[in-house]
Design a protein around this motif. Structure first.
Motif, short mmCIF file in Angstrom:
data_model
loop_
_atom_site.label_atom_id
_atom_site.label_comp_id
_atom_site.label_asym_id
_atom_site.label_seq_id
_atom_site.Cartn_x
_atom_site.Cartn_y
_atom_site.Cartn_z
N VAL A 152 0.85 -1.19 0.00
CA VAL A 152 0.00 0.00 0.00
C VAL A 152 0.89 1.24 0.00
N LEU A 153 0.57 2.18 -0.85
CA LEU A 153 1.31 3.43 -0.85
C LEU A 153 0.65 4.43 0.08
N MET A 154 1.45 5.14 0.84
CA MET A 154 0.93 6.29 1.57
C MET A 154 1.28 7.49 0.71
N GLY A 155 0.40 7.79 -0.19
CA GLY A 155 0.68 8.83 -1.16
C GLY A 155 0.39 8.25 -2.53
N GLN A 156 0.02 9.10 -3.45
CA GLN A 156 -0.40 8.59 -4.74
C GLN A 156 0.58 8.95 -5.84
N ILE A 157 0.82 8.00 -6.72
CA ILE A 157 1.66 8.25 -7.89
C ILE A 157 0.77 8.09 -9.12
N PRO A 158 0.59 9.16 -9.88
CA PRO A 158 -0.26 9.06 -11.06
C PRO A 158 0.28 8.00 -12.02
N GLY A 159 -0.61 7.21 -12.55
CA GLY A 159 -0.20 6.18 -13.49
C GLY A 159 0.25 4.90 -12.82
N CYS A 160 0.28 4.92 -11.52
CA CYS A 160 0.67 3.73 -10.79
C CYS A 160 -0.58 3.10 -10.20
N ASN A 161 -0.79 1.84 -10.47
CA ASN A 161 -2.04 1.22 -10.05
C ASN A 161 -1.99 0.52 -8.70
N LEU A 162 -0.95 0.77 -7.96
CA LEU A 162 -0.88 0.17 -6.63
C LEU A 162 -1.94 0.80 -5.73
N PRO A 163 -2.46 0.04 -4.80
CA PRO A 163 -3.44 0.59 -3.86
C PRO A 163 -2.78 1.71 -3.06
N TYR A 164 -3.55 2.71 -2.74
CA TYR A 164 -2.95 3.78 -1.95
C TYR A 164 -3.94 4.41 -0.98
N VAL A 165 -3.40 5.06 0.01
CA VAL A 165 -4.18 5.90 0.92
C VAL A 165 -3.51 7.26 0.89
N ASP A 166 -4.29 8.27 0.70
CA ASP A 166 -3.69 9.59 0.57
C ASP A 166 -4.73 10.66 0.86
N ILE A 167 -4.25 11.87 0.99
CA ILE A 167 -5.16 12.99 0.98
C ILE A 167 -5.13 13.58 -0.42
N ASP A 168 -6.05 14.46 -0.72
CA ASP A 168 -5.99 15.14 -2.00
C ASP A 168 -5.08 16.34 -1.83
N ASN A 169 -3.80 16.11 -2.06
CA ASN A 169 -2.81 17.15 -1.83
C ASN A 169 -3.09 18.40 -2.65
N ARG A 170 -3.47 18.16 -3.89
CA ARG A 170 -3.62 19.28 -4.80
C ARG A 170 -4.75 20.22 -4.37
N SER A 171 -5.91 19.63 -4.13
CA SER A 171 -7.03 20.51 -3.78
C SER A 171 -6.88 21.06 -2.36
N SER A 172 -6.19 20.30 -1.51
CA SER A 172 -5.97 20.82 -0.15
C SER A 172 -5.06 22.04 -0.20
N ALA A 173 -4.04 21.95 -1.03
CA ALA A 173 -3.13 23.09 -1.15
C ALA A 173 -3.87 24.27 -1.75
N LYS A 174 -4.71 23.97 -2.72
CA LYS A 174 -5.48 25.05 -3.34
C LYS A 174 -6.35 25.75 -2.29
N LEU A 175 -6.95 24.93 -1.44
CA LEU A 175 -7.77 25.45 -0.35
C LEU A 175 -6.99 26.46 0.49
N ALA A 176 -5.77 26.07 0.81
CA ALA A 176 -4.94 26.92 1.66
C ALA A 176 -4.64 28.25 0.96
N VAL A 177 -4.28 28.15 -0.30
CA VAL A 177 -3.91 29.36 -1.04
C VAL A 177 -5.15 30.20 -1.34
N ASP A 178 -6.25 29.52 -1.62
CA ASP A 178 -7.52 30.24 -1.80
C ASP A 178 -7.79 31.13 -0.60
N TYR A 179 -7.53 30.58 0.54
CA TYR A 179 -7.81 31.35 1.76
C TYR A 179 -6.94 32.60 1.82
N LEU A 180 -5.69 32.46 1.46
CA LEU A 180 -4.81 33.64 1.44
C LEU A 180 -5.34 34.68 0.46
N ILE A 181 -5.78 34.19 -0.68
CA ILE A 181 -6.31 35.11 -1.69
C ILE A 181 -7.56 35.81 -1.17
#
Lengths: 350, 350
Positions: A152-181
């Motif tokens: 199991v991956l802790m983190g996601q690799i695009p194009g890799c089909n291994l099972p994973y558990v992760d957060i949505d890093n991209r949208s979470s980061a966007k959330l943070a920056v959205d707030y600053l904006i």
DNA sequence: AGAGATTATTAACACGCGTTAAACTACAAT
DNA sequence: ATTGTAGTTTAACGCGTGTTAATAATCTCT
């Protein structure tokens, strides 16, 4: 060591049964086969003799070691200053104890991944593994995928089909920056949590870009710095940023660890947070609530991630097909004291 | 998994030798017995087949698992927020990799120590263990001692003859408090790093007492608070101290983790460090240099402790009698920005 | 009470490798 | 050619347990 090791044979002898019976008593699933009073006799004999089943022998005979591996993809030097790690380990230890499993910790050197993974899984010291913060450039992941090794991956690799558990890093980061904006900031810098070879780093950076784009703010590459997991790197990068290009009123630092260093650099420059610079972190490590100022940051449920990873791996080990091979854990922006509305005086015109 | 597992038999067959020869090739110490060209043939065959020796089988046959255990004496909840831990793990991982050993992580529940230790050592999943932050009230340690199980304590328990690696907590703490006294402080509070059942906690507290005594300062028990490893507990204790008994100009906090929380409480009370209160920490975790203010603290060489523990344990495993069964690592007071000379105005007369 | 059905127990093999003692090889010296 | 010797290789047993297939014990029902 005076006396010889106690084996199941000794227990059997004392209890007046055969060795197989002892073995059955110790394999929980088929307890129904043994009469309660017999089982009781065996347990008492074992207790009296101080018998503990030999783990290696069990592993050999049953072809499972009842141990899982936590594999880290960076060197001990960077492991030593990672304050996110204890949460993961704590979370895993909790489950692993409940499930009577062992937890083996390993790290892989870049370039050695393939060999290390194969060795770990074939040597059967572990039944399966959890890979923490996988990297894009890891050729070993393909091998794991093709060989179907429980993993199991802790983190996601695009194009890799291994099972994973992760957060949505991209949208979470966007959330943070959205707030600053939202707070009125336009000139927003960014320090990553690690090299962009780590998927979480590049994904968080993408989220930063997304937010700027959505707000029609031109991306200024010179406001982006790459850090390296720890506070020291955050300090260095922030210092550099402040001297090279001091025209920003806010910054998104993609890791609380790194943010601590960044804060120090800001203080050292005679500036303060959030008066002069608003700062948003990432991870919400337990310490973030005690930094000065208390960090506004993206809460990442480390314990949950650890638990879900562990459960997912256990399902794979049992041969069950999990409900889903990919699990996303929701995050949440925690607003504390390191951010505020931009001062009029900071607004520069173009 | 399509094809069967590859065993040493397959390798032997392909290489045209016997299984024993393969085994000899893989046990480094007796390589001289095998002719180089034969060894070469075996290695090639192994490579071609993708052979990896089975760890369980080796362990069973040789009676050693080549794995050591790191045993923690507290629950995952407290493990999760311990920023000292990654340094220990990082240090161990480094050595362990060099020595081709595995590292298994475990924790023991209070009350279960005896059973856990015995199981771990008898099950032979591990060859020996390192016990992190041992407790006075741990009945299992006696058992380990009497049974002669390979074991190293990271921390010292008076009256316990197990080998250990530790710093001199008491004199190091005294050093820290001496420094505060030297700066003119007389009313010096103390927050421990953990419950006094942990040897390091009570020893550091003793050092605090020693320093006061040496300077003829009366001990005020109400200036002492007990924390619990993490920043949250430091915050709570400091807040309590500030409201209950605010008459002190300096404080010794026996752990940087805890000190972070203490700092937050101080800031929250509208006071500042070191202007209003001087603070000395303990451990010098990597983050301490980036706290606000940068922490004056006692440097504890975590990496060295980890390394020495590991080497000591390895000696015990090999049956060698180590040069010394007890190792003390020197510490050092690191002076940064959280301490300063007392202000005239703070000096109260009795 | 006896046949059949069920449950409890056991004998025997397998897991993959380490290791000792014996067997074999090659080669030099007699 | 024979013996001796050092250097290589192998056969065979053991490590402690899981597990299957067969046997023994117990129970159920007529």
């Amino acid at each position: 060591m005076n006396n010889k090791r106690v084996t199941s044979f000794d227990v059997a002898e004392l209890a007046g049964v055969s060795r197989s019976t002892v073995s059955f008593v110790y394999s929980e699933d088929k307890q129904s086969r043994i009469r309660p009073e017999t089982r009781q006799r065996v347990r008492e004999a074992a207790e009296k003799l101080g018998y503990y089943p030999n783990a290696s022998a069990r592993a050999l005979a049953s072809n499972q070691s009842n141990t899982i591996g936590l594999i880290m993809t960076r060197s001990p030097r960077y492991i030593a200053s990672d304050n996110f790690l204890p949460q993961i380990i704590g979370g895993l230890l909790d489950i692993v104890k409940q499930e009577q499993l062992g937890l083996l910790i390993e790290w892989v050197e870049p370039g050695q991944q393939m060999q290390t993974y194969l060795q770990l899984s074939h040597a059967k010291h572990i039944d399966g593994m959890i890979i923490l913060t996988p990297r894009f450039d890891d050729p070993g992941l393909n091998a794991l995928e093709q060989l179907g090794i429980p993993c199991v991956l802790m983190g996601q690799i695009p194009g890799c089909n291994l099972p994973y558990v992760d957060i949505d890093n991209r949208s979470s980061a966007k959330l943070a920056v959205d707030y600053l904006i939202e707070l009125g900031h336009h000139q927003i810098a960014c320090i990553t949590n690690a090299a962009t070879a780590y998927s979480s780093a590049s994904q968080r950076l993408e989220g930063y870009r997304d937010a700027l784009k959505a707000a029609d703010i031109a991306l200024d590459e010179s406001l982006i710095r790459i850090a390296d997991f720890d506070a020291a790197s955050g300090y260095t990068q922030m210092k550099d940023l402040l001297t090279e290009y001091p025209r920003f009123s806010a910054i998104f630092v993609a890791s609380d660890n790194v943010a601590l260093g960044a804060l120090a650099a800001i203080h050292e420059a005679g500036l303060s947070v959030p008066e002069d610079i608003s700062l948003v972190g990432f991870d919400d490590i337990p310490e973030a609530a005690f930094y000065y100022p208390k960090l506004t940051t993206v809460h990442t449920p480390a314990k949950e991630i650890a638990e879900e990873s562990c459960y997912l791996l256990m399902q794979l080990l049992k041969g069950e097909t999990p409900f889903s091979r990919t699990i996303n854990i929701p995050t949440q922006l925690i607003i504390r004291d390191s951010t505020r509305m931009i001062e009029r005086s900071h607004i520069t015109t173009y």
